[in-house]
Design a protein around this motif. Structure first.
Motif, PDB file in Angstrom:
ATOM      1  N   ALA A 192      13.338 -21.150  -7.359  1.00  0.00           N
ATOM      2  CA  ALA A 192      13.333 -20.235  -8.314  1.00  0.00           C
ATOM      3  C   ALA A 192      13.049 -18.902  -8.031  1.00  0.00           C
ATOM      4  O   ALA A 192      13.685 -18.030  -8.817  1.00  0.00           O
ATOM      5  N   TYR A 193      12.234 -18.394  -7.191  1.00  0.00           N
ATOM      6  CA  TYR A 193      12.200 -17.255  -6.410  1.00  0.00           C
ATOM      7  C   TYR A 193      13.570 -16.572  -6.172  1.00  0.00           C
ATOM      8  O   TYR A 193      14.054 -15.530  -6.161  1.00  0.00           O
ATOM      9  N   GLU A 194      14.101 -17.214  -5.521  1.00  0.00           N
ATOM     10  CA  GLU A 194      15.713 -17.022  -4.972  1.00  0.00           C
ATOM     11  C   GLU A 194      16.469 -16.541  -6.180  1.00  0.00           C
ATOM     12  O   GLU A 194      16.995 -15.380  -6.016  1.00  0.00           O
ATOM     13  N   ARG A 195      16.304 -17.341  -7.391  1.00  0.00           N
ATOM     14  CA  ARG A 195      17.202 -17.049  -8.383  1.00  0.00           C
ATOM     15  C   ARG A 195      16.639 -15.842  -9.096  1.00  0.00           C
ATOM     16  O   ARG A 195      17.520 -14.993  -9.678  1.00  0.00           O
ATOM     17  N   MET A 196      15.408 -15.693  -9.167  1.00  0.00           N
ATOM     18  CA  MET A 196      14.853 -14.526  -9.852  1.00  0.00           C
ATOM     19  C   MET A 196      15.247 -13.212  -9.025  1.00  0.00           C
ATOM     20  O   MET A 196      15.436 -12.242  -9.739  1.00  0.00           O
ATOM     21  N   ASN A 197      15.254 -13.379  -7.696  1.00  0.00           N
ATOM     22  CA  ASN A 197      15.479 -12.053  -7.062  1.00  0.00           C
ATOM     23  C   ASN A 197      17.064 -11.822  -6.934  1.00  0.00           C
ATOM     24  O   ASN A 197      17.372 -10.688  -6.939  1.00  0.00           O
ATOM     25  N   ALA A 198      17.955 -12.689  -7.285  1.00  0.00           N
ATOM     26  CA  ALA A 198      19.153 -12.591  -7.537  1.00  0.00           C
ATOM     27  C   ALA A 198      19.617 -11.840  -8.783  1.00  0.00           C
ATOM     28  O   ALA A 198      20.692 -11.379  -9.056  1.00  0.00           O
ATOM     29  N   LEU A 199      18.719 -11.870  -9.984  1.00  0.00           N
ATOM     30  CA  LEU A 199      19.195 -11.347 -11.258  1.00  0.00           C
ATOM     31  C   LEU A 199      19.331  -9.892 -10.902  1.00  0.00           C
ATOM     32  O   LEU A 199      18.528  -9.050 -10.106  1.00  0.00           O
ATOM     33  N   PRO A 200      19.971  -9.227 -11.657  1.00  0.00           N
ATOM     34  CA  PRO A 200      20.702  -7.775 -11.605  1.00  0.00           C
ATOM     35  C   PRO A 200      19.050  -6.865 -11.842  1.00  0.00           C
ATOM     36  O   PRO A 200      18.396  -7.348 -12.806  1.00  0.00           O
TER      37      PRO A 200
END
Length: 619
Positions: free
Chosen positions: A120-128
């Protein structure tokens, strides 16, 4: 500092008619000035003071980050992106079943949970970066609202001109509750799990040996048979985002346990403390800072409305932290890069500006949030009445205060404090920790009483907290019906007695801590905090980052005498007075302040913190 031995005849109200010494005249003058300060402060309040609209719209200033080598010459724009759609009012969710937040130390071996949490954090961090749900903007939310980037707004949405600060007041608990509420909802939406919950770092737990350590979830795992489930049906644990690049004190890694009485200046002296010593001290600290706070003001902090400006001291309401906030500051400082010349501002966790970029921050605040629920269910064994119910403020300005956050759909949501007060209505609860909580709820400080001759007590006649223990005289009186005004007590026997240091001038960038003892003028930095005379600790975590100049290989802090905030600092005294056998309202006492200022960092050369007066108050 104008101290002198105190005369016997000047002690206690019953001898007030006798000769007044020079020290006595100074004390009377200080008391008079304290009264004047209170009157002027009351008269200066605007009649049109409103609930604060804590909004991420309008003027926003950049936050300077100039402490470390890679960040010295630039500022970070903690300002949040403008909403893409019209803001909407928050609606309480329809709760079909409660999501249950669980303790981090019990989740350490749950491979499925840890991997999902990290994903979940990896995907949050990948957001623009322009997406308000991104990890960058989640960090910036805390940075901007707690580093005064925005201005307060009134009900008509006009700016007050005062910086917006969501610490040092009754907004601390509800604002941080909603910060992690939306943070959790965003994380769950990114992994398509509406039931996802954050873990809570159960640092008050002295029953489970690993509960007070930095949770394993946030550290590299040893891929060995120690964690047998790592190679089971769920595969290998992957939690790299939860620890890579995070700035945490390497000297405080497991098996080190967070000492809730942590004092950086005594870390070497206390390095050999046994587990039992730390455990006992921690139980005493939670007992004093949670159980001993019976009123909303004691636990939640002081009022905050549109007349409040915590960075000024003239004609405005000052800030006031509650027991909850002071207790939580210790974990922030302990995790941060303490006394590391490469990170002179104790980042990440150790300073408001950076704290939100460490995932442990949100787990830490989940436990702060949990303790708020626990506090409201505690019985009253403090007031003479014994039946006072602990409850949140019911003040209009409190209930109607508004916050803005971005939700899991990237919509700006306007939340009123009155919608935040029941976590079950928000759809979540906490795994009960009844056995662990009972240890600090039922804790009894040791029964030792200080031994001294009152004729030998030296009390200060200067309103200053210096770098050495200082004692002050406090004149007491019985509560009256007038003291009920503005409280939630039903009668005078439900009032909680306290002592207040009025208008303490604290450097914004300085770590400040001091302990307070009653009728214990011999108290020092080595005195056990878990004794009868102890009434608590005040801690101040810097809300900014120091500007430094590089002179050769030495970082020199640039002084700025204007970077101060003004705070009222309150300590609950009812239980301690009972333990000390002080039952007569006409008995005056000493209040001894034991400073624990850091020998390094900003403010190391400040000789004393000044305050307006010392007074008794009932809440």
């Amino acid at each position: 500092m104008g101290e002198r031995p105190m005369q016997k005849e000047s002690w206690g109200r019953s001898s007030a008619s006798r000769g007044v010494t020079a020290a006595g005249r100074k004390l009377l003058w200080a008391s008079f000035m304290c009264s004047i300060v209170l009157v002027l402060q009351y008269l200066a309040q605007p009649a049109s003071a409103d609930p604060v609209l804590a909004s991420s719209v309008g003027f926003c200033k950049p936050v300077r980050l100039e402490a470390t080598a890679e960040e010295r010459d630039r500022s970070v724009q903690c300002c949040l992106p403008a909403p893409r759609r019209d803001p909407k009012r928050f609606q309480l969710p329809r709760v079909h079943h409660l999501r249950v937040r669980r303790p981090a130390h019990e989740l350490a071996n749950d491979v499925e949970y840890v991997n999902k949490y990290n994903l979940a954090y990896e995907r949050m961090n990948a957001l623009p970066a322009d997406d308000p749900r991104s990890f960058l903007r989640q960090w910036h939310t805390h940075c901007s609202f707690c580093k005064e980037a925005y201005l307060q707004r009134r009900l008509n949405n006009s700016a007050t001109g005062y910086p917006l600060q969501l610490h040092y007041s009754w907004t601390f608990l509800p604002w941080h509750r909603m910060l992690i509420y939306f943070h959790e909802k965003i994380l769950g939406s990114l992994i398509d799990d509406p039931d996802f919950t954050l873990p809570f770092w159960n640092w008050d737990n002295q029953l489970d040996a690993t509960a007070g350590q930095i949770p394993q979830i946030f550290l590299p795992y040893q891929q060995s048979t120690r964690w047998p489930r790592q190679h089971g049906r769920h595969g290998k644990i992957r939690n790299t985002f939860l620890y890579e690049g995070k700035r945490r004190n390497p000297n405080h890694m497991p098996p080190k346990v967070l000492p809730l009485t942590f004092d950086a200046s005594l870390e070497k002296e206390r390095a050999n403390w046994t587990h039992d010593q730390i455990r006992h001290a921690n139980l005493g600290q939670v007992y004093e800072m949670v159980y001993n706070k019976v009123s909303a003001r004691e636990y939640m902090g002081g009022p905050y409305d549109t007349s409040s400006n915590f960075t000024e001291a003239v004609n405005v309401t000052v800030g006031e932290s509650g027991g909850s906030e002071s207790l939580h500051n210790t974990a922030h400082e302990w995790v941060g890069m303490l006394n590391n010349t490469a990170y002179p501002d104790n980042e990440d966790m150790g300073v408001f500006t950076y704290a939100g970029r460490d995932p442990i921050f949100y787990s830490h605040h989940a436990n702060v949030d949990r303790l708020w629920n626990v506090w409201k269910a505690l019985p009253d064994k403090i007031t003479p009445d014994g039946h006072r119910v602990r409850r949140d403020y019911d003040d209009y300005d409190f209930l109607e205060t508004e916050f803005t956050f971005y939700d899991e759909n990237a919509d700006m949501v306007i939340v009123k404090v009155k919608d935040t007060l029941d976590s079950r209505k928000l759809g979540y609860t906490y795994q009960p920790m009844v056995e662990a909580d009972s240890l600090w709820i039922n804790h009894k400080p040791n029964g030792t009483k200080p031994s001294y001759k009152r004729s030998d007590v030296r009390v200060s006649t200067s309103n200053a907290i210096a770098r050495h223990p200082t004692s002050f005289k406090l004149t007491r009186r019985a509560p009256t019906a007038g003291d009920l005004r503005g409280t939630q007590a039903q009668n005078v026997n439900q009032l909680s007695e306290g002592v207040v240091l009025e208008h303490v001038r604290v450097p914004e960038l300085m770590y400040v801590r001091f302990d307070v003892f009653l009728d214990s003028p011999t108290a020092t930095a080595e005195t056990d905090e878990d004794e009868s005379a102890y009434v608590g600790t005040f801690t101040h975590l810097p809300s900014g980052v120091t500007t430094v100049t590089d002179l050769g290989q030495k970082l020199v802090h640039v002084e700025d005498d204007d970077m101060y905030r003004t705070l009222n600092i309150r300590f609950s005294t009812s239980l301690a007075l009972k333990r000390l056998g002080v039952t007569d309202w006409d008995t005056d006492i000493t209040v001894t302040v034991v400073p624990r200022f850091r020998p390094h960092g900003y403010g190391w050369n400040i000789k004393a913190l000044t305050f307006a007066c010392l007074r008794q108050e009932f809440t």
